[in-house]
Write a protein that holds these residues in place. Structure first.
Motif, PDB file in Angstrom:
ATOM      1  N   PRO A  48      -5.839  -4.089   1.734  1.00 42.97           N
ATOM      2  CA  PRO A  48      -4.596  -4.172   1.790  1.00 42.97           C
ATOM      3  C   PRO A  48      -4.655  -4.540   3.392  1.00 42.97           C
ATOM      4  O   PRO A  48      -3.725  -5.181   4.510  1.00 42.97           O
ATOM      5  CB  PRO A  48      -6.632  -2.609   3.034  1.00 42.97           C
ATOM      6  CG  PRO A  48      -7.600  -3.254   2.435  1.00 42.97           C
ATOM      7  CD  PRO A  48      -7.800  -4.092   1.555  1.00 42.97           C
ATOM      8  N   ASP A  54      -0.219  -2.798   0.452  1.00 47.44           N
ATOM      9  CA  ASP A  54      -1.775  -2.367  -0.010  1.00 47.44           C
ATOM     10  C   ASP A  54      -2.276  -1.910   0.543  1.00 47.44           C
ATOM     11  O   ASP A  54      -3.140  -0.803   0.115  1.00 47.44           O
ATOM     12  CB  ASP A  54      -2.064  -3.555  -0.343  1.00 47.44           C
ATOM     13  CG  ASP A  54      -2.458  -3.470  -1.780  1.00 47.44           C
ATOM     14  OD1 ASP A  54      -2.245  -3.896  -2.188  1.00 47.44           O
ATOM     15  OD2 ASP A  54      -3.454  -4.870  -1.167  1.00 47.44           O
ATOM     16  N   PHE A  55      -1.704  -1.710   1.948  1.00 49.88           N
ATOM     17  CA  PHE A  55      -2.688  -1.216   3.095  1.00 49.88           C
ATOM     18  C   PHE A  55      -2.547   0.360   2.685  1.00 49.88           C
ATOM     19  O   PHE A  55      -3.617   1.533   1.933  1.00 49.88           O
ATOM     20  CB  PHE A  55      -2.534  -1.114   3.929  1.00 49.88           C
ATOM     21  CG  PHE A  55      -3.754  -0.056   5.522  1.00 49.88           C
ATOM     22  CD1 PHE A  55      -4.636  -0.959   5.869  1.00 49.88           C
ATOM     23  CD2 PHE A  55      -2.733   1.156   5.380  1.00 49.88           C
ATOM     24  CE1 PHE A  55      -5.049   0.289   6.842  1.00 49.88           C
ATOM     25  CE2 PHE A  55      -3.219   2.046   6.392  1.00 49.88           C
ATOM     26  CZ  PHE A  55      -4.551   1.614   6.958  1.00 49.88           C
ATOM     27  N   GLN A  56      -1.087   0.797   2.191  1.00 51.71           N
ATOM     28  CA  GLN A  56      -1.076   2.303   1.583  1.00 51.71           C
ATOM     29  C   GLN A  56      -1.565   2.546   0.340  1.00 51.71           C
ATOM     30  O   GLN A  56      -1.976   3.816   0.501  1.00 51.71           O
ATOM     31  CB  GLN A  56       0.955   2.409   2.092  1.00 51.71           C
ATOM     32  CG  GLN A  56       1.157   3.673   1.865  1.00 51.71           C
ATOM     33  CD  GLN A  56       0.333   4.550   2.904  1.00 51.71           C
ATOM     34  OE1 GLN A  56       0.411   4.213   4.342  1.00 51.71           O
ATOM     35  NE2 GLN A  56       0.557   6.185   2.852  1.00 51.71           N
ATOM     36  N   VAL A  58      -3.713   1.266  -0.530  1.00 50.16           N
ATOM     37  CA  VAL A  58      -5.637   1.711  -0.565  1.00 50.16           C
ATOM     38  C   VAL A  58      -6.151   3.009  -0.158  1.00 50.16           C
ATOM     39  O   VAL A  58      -6.435   4.131  -0.807  1.00 50.16           O
ATOM     40  CB  VAL A  58      -6.510   0.434   0.345  1.00 50.16           C
ATOM     41  CG1 VAL A  58      -7.479   0.688   0.320  1.00 50.16           C
ATOM     42  CG2 VAL A  58      -5.989  -1.019  -0.971  1.00 50.16           C
ATOM     43  N   LYS A  59      -4.901   3.224   0.698  1.00 48.40           N
ATOM     44  CA  LYS A  59      -5.453   4.348   2.059  1.00 48.40           C
ATOM     45  C   LYS A  59      -4.377   5.363   0.594  1.00 48.40           C
ATOM     46  O   LYS A  59      -5.535   7.035   0.888  1.00 48.40           O
ATOM     47  CB  LYS A  59      -4.544   4.793   3.174  1.00 48.40           C
ATOM     48  CG  LYS A  59      -4.882   5.488   3.212  1.00 48.40           C
ATOM     49  CD  LYS A  59      -4.273   5.739   4.231  1.00 48.40           C
ATOM     50  CE  LYS A  59      -3.135   6.784   5.459  1.00 48.40           C
ATOM     51  NZ  LYS A  59      -2.067   6.904   6.540  1.00 48.40           N
ATOM     52  N   ALA A  75     -12.386  -1.948  -0.540  1.00 49.48           N
ATOM     53  CA  ALA A  75     -11.532  -2.657  -0.707  1.00 49.48           C
ATOM     54  C   ALA A  75     -11.705  -4.005  -0.177  1.00 49.48           C
ATOM     55  O   ALA A  75     -12.650  -3.630   0.841  1.00 49.48           O
ATOM     56  CB  ALA A  75      -9.830  -2.541   0.153  1.00 49.48           C
ATOM     57  N   SER A  86      -8.375  -3.435   9.030  1.00 45.95           N
ATOM     58  CA  SER A  86      -7.743  -2.503   8.093  1.00 45.95           C
ATOM     59  C   SER A  86      -8.781  -2.535   6.487  1.00 45.95           C
ATOM     60  O   SER A  86      -8.283  -1.113   6.197  1.00 45.95           O
ATOM     61  CB  SER A  86      -7.178  -4.188   7.232  1.00 45.95           C
ATOM     62  OG  SER A  86      -5.932  -3.734   6.686  1.00 45.95           O
ATOM     63  N   SER A  90      -8.412   2.268   5.686  1.00 46.26           N
ATOM     64  CA  SER A  90      -7.648   2.488   4.360  1.00 46.26           C
ATOM     65  C   SER A  90      -8.286   3.214   3.393  1.00 46.26           C
ATOM     66  O   SER A  90      -8.104   4.461   3.267  1.00 46.26           O
ATOM     67  CB  SER A  90      -7.203   1.225   3.600  1.00 46.26           C
ATOM     68  OG  SER A  90      -7.878   0.722   3.274  1.00 46.26           O
TER      69      SER A  90
END
Length: 522
Positions: A48, A54-56, A58-59, A75, A86, A90
């Motif tokens: 993330p 990528d953060f979004q 994983v979230k 993650a 981070s 997430s």
């Protein structure tokens, strides 16, 4: 006594590090949903801190896939506060979130990559774990490049981070340097000490395939005490890839008496998962790859086919049904023997052939197989009908088989950015049928025209092109999968003209449907 092996899938993190394999949010969610169907224990959903996207992703996976307690969502974080934050922010939406921290332990990583002392790196790792534990109860610590690390320093790191609160210790063979005997010995030594230190901590491995030993090293680790394995679907990943989840799972399943272990993997979802990942990432699976390759359960050698028809275990240690395929596939080629061809004919209802009739039909089969490479069921019907016609050896009201199958006569495909179109001429018995169509692209237009002629409500699920020779006159092979009334059909064709190969593959699929659903029975 058998023990459970935890399966940690890193297709969406390590697997996505393959150049060109980047997935969008929708695709990541689809793969994660399929991984849950596969019943992996832990999904590593990404990295993330690498990007907002990528953060979004994983979230969203934590919210929509990790919303039950049957799968852990994690993650990756480097051993720095920003990365750990981070990951936490997430994965925290999952029912069972996990923070995964990685930091090198080999001299090469400590001295050349980080430019710090061993004590400094050890302190950084301990601090990272302690901070992560203030956020979540479950923390995995990966000792990057463990297989090239000084053992006593590696153990000192493991001991320190376990005392700091790590609940899983992961031992990576980061560059695929290890070999099974030495890796097994390494895991044995760590496991012995770890169980004496804290027997609640899981011991995990993460093996790469640079020397082609990722699966072997993973299995050696299981025999020597590993509780958890990190894998990817189809073995994709950085450089030469990772241990292939399907290979590890089926090895444990098939040789459970050797490994004295089991996994929760739903093996019947293996092929669905493999094909989804391959399609989304645009990474073809090599045809001879174990478990998920096209040829893994296909038999074309006459010797093998004869043995299989006499006893399945002669050449088959895994039933294809176990991994989500249809039953045994005997591919009819010029190498197929009489036994296999006779078996295929009997399955189609031609079980009253005399020796003379069969030999004549078999001769015609070999002639077609030399020209066509692979012979389908509809080809066998035509061969039989041709033989009967030439020898006047069957009753007069013999079903006109040829009149139900389609044959390509001609095609024209126009490719452009505004109006892709295709015109097709096909033969069905004595009829010449024509159709034209437009589509979102040339293949869509071509298949729409063929579908219009056949009048079958088919859905294209998979379309793959590959080269089977080199040079200007290279042969292109097209492999497709279509769905009709809930059933899936695979078909292939080869030609120097890729559009013609595409049409022939689709028509082969159409004719397979005709055999199963539309051919009249005498």
């Amino acid at each position: 006594m058998t023990k459970k092996i935890w399966v940690f899938d890193t297709t969406l993190r390590d697997g996505e590090q393959v150049p060109g394999a980047k997935l969008n949010l929708y695709e990541k969610l689809e793969v994660a949903q399929q991984l849950r169907k596969l019943q992996v224990d832990i999904i590593e959903a990404g990295f993330p801190s690498s990007s907002a996207g990528d953060f979004q992703a994983v979230k969203e996976i934590a919210k929509k896939v990790g919303n039950t307690d049957d799968v852990v969502i994690t993650a990756l974080a480097r051993a720095v506060k920003a990365d750990i934050d981070s990951v936490y922010n997430s994965v925290k939406y999952a029912e069972r979130p996990l923070i995964h921290i990685v930091l090198g332990t080999s001299d090469i990583h400590v001295e050349k990559k980080f430019g710090k002392s061993k004590n400094q790196i050890l302190d950084i790792g301990v601090g990272a774990v302690k901070y992560a534990k203030t956020l979540l109860p479950d923390v995995q610590y990966s000792t990057e490049d463990a297989s090239r690390s000084d053992f006593e320093y590696l153990w000192a790191t493991i001991e320190a981070v376990v005392k700091a609160g790590a609940t899983i210790i992961n031992v990576p063979d980061t560059v695929g340097y290890a070999e099974p005997e030495e890796f097994g010995e390494l895991i044995y030594k760590i496991n012995h000490r770890l169980k004496n230190l804290n027997d609640k901590v899981l011991l995990s491995v993460h093996c790469h395939n640079d020397l082609g030993m990722a699966t072997a090293n993973t299995l050696a680790a299981i025999k020597n005490g590993a509780d958890k394995v990190e894998c990817t679907i189809n073995g994709i990943g950085e450089r030469a890839g990772n241990a292939a989840l399907e290979e590890v799972a089926m090895a444990i399943n098939t040789r459970s008496s050797i490994y004295k272990a089991y996994t929760n993997i739903n093996t019947k979802e293996i092929m669905n998962t493999s094909r989804l990942v391959s399609s989304f990432m645009g990474l073809d699976v090599q045809v001879n790859k174990a478990i998920t390759g096209d040829n893994a359960f296909a038999h074309s050698s006459g010797i093998h086919q004869d043995g299989l028809l006499k006893s399945r275990d002669a050449y088959e240690i895994i039933s294809p049904v176990e991994v989500g395929l249809d039953d045994m596939e005997l591919v009819l080629t010029a190498r197929s023997g009489r036994h296999a061809v006779k078996h295929a004919l009997e399955k189609l209802g031609f079980n009253q052939l005399t020796e003379t009739q069969f030999e004549g039909i078999f001769e015609a089969f070999l002639e077609l197989a030399d020209a066509k490479k692979e012979v389908y069921n509809h080809d066998l019907y035509v061969i039989v009908e041709n033989y009967y016609t030439q020898h006047n050896s069957q009753k007069e009201d013999l079903t006109n088989y040829r009149g139900h199958f389609y044959e390509l006569m001609d095609l024209q495909v126009i490719s452009n950015t505004t109006f892709p179109s295709a015109s097709v001429s096909m033969k069905k018995g004595d009829q010449i049928l024509k159709s034209s169509a437009v589509g979102s692209g040339p293949i869509d237009a071509l298949y729409s025209a063929i579908t219009d002629i056949s009048d079958l409500e088919m859905k294209l699920i998979e379309y793959n092109i590959s080269s089977v020779s080199r040079g200007k006159e290279a042969l292109g092979k097209v492999k497709i999968q279509v769905e009709y009334r809930g059933e899936k059909y695979m078909a292939k064709a080869t030609d120097t003209d890729i559009m013609k190969a595409s049409a022939l593959a689709y028509i082969n699929a159409v004719n397979s449907i005709v055999v199963d659903h539309l051919l009249p029975v005498e």
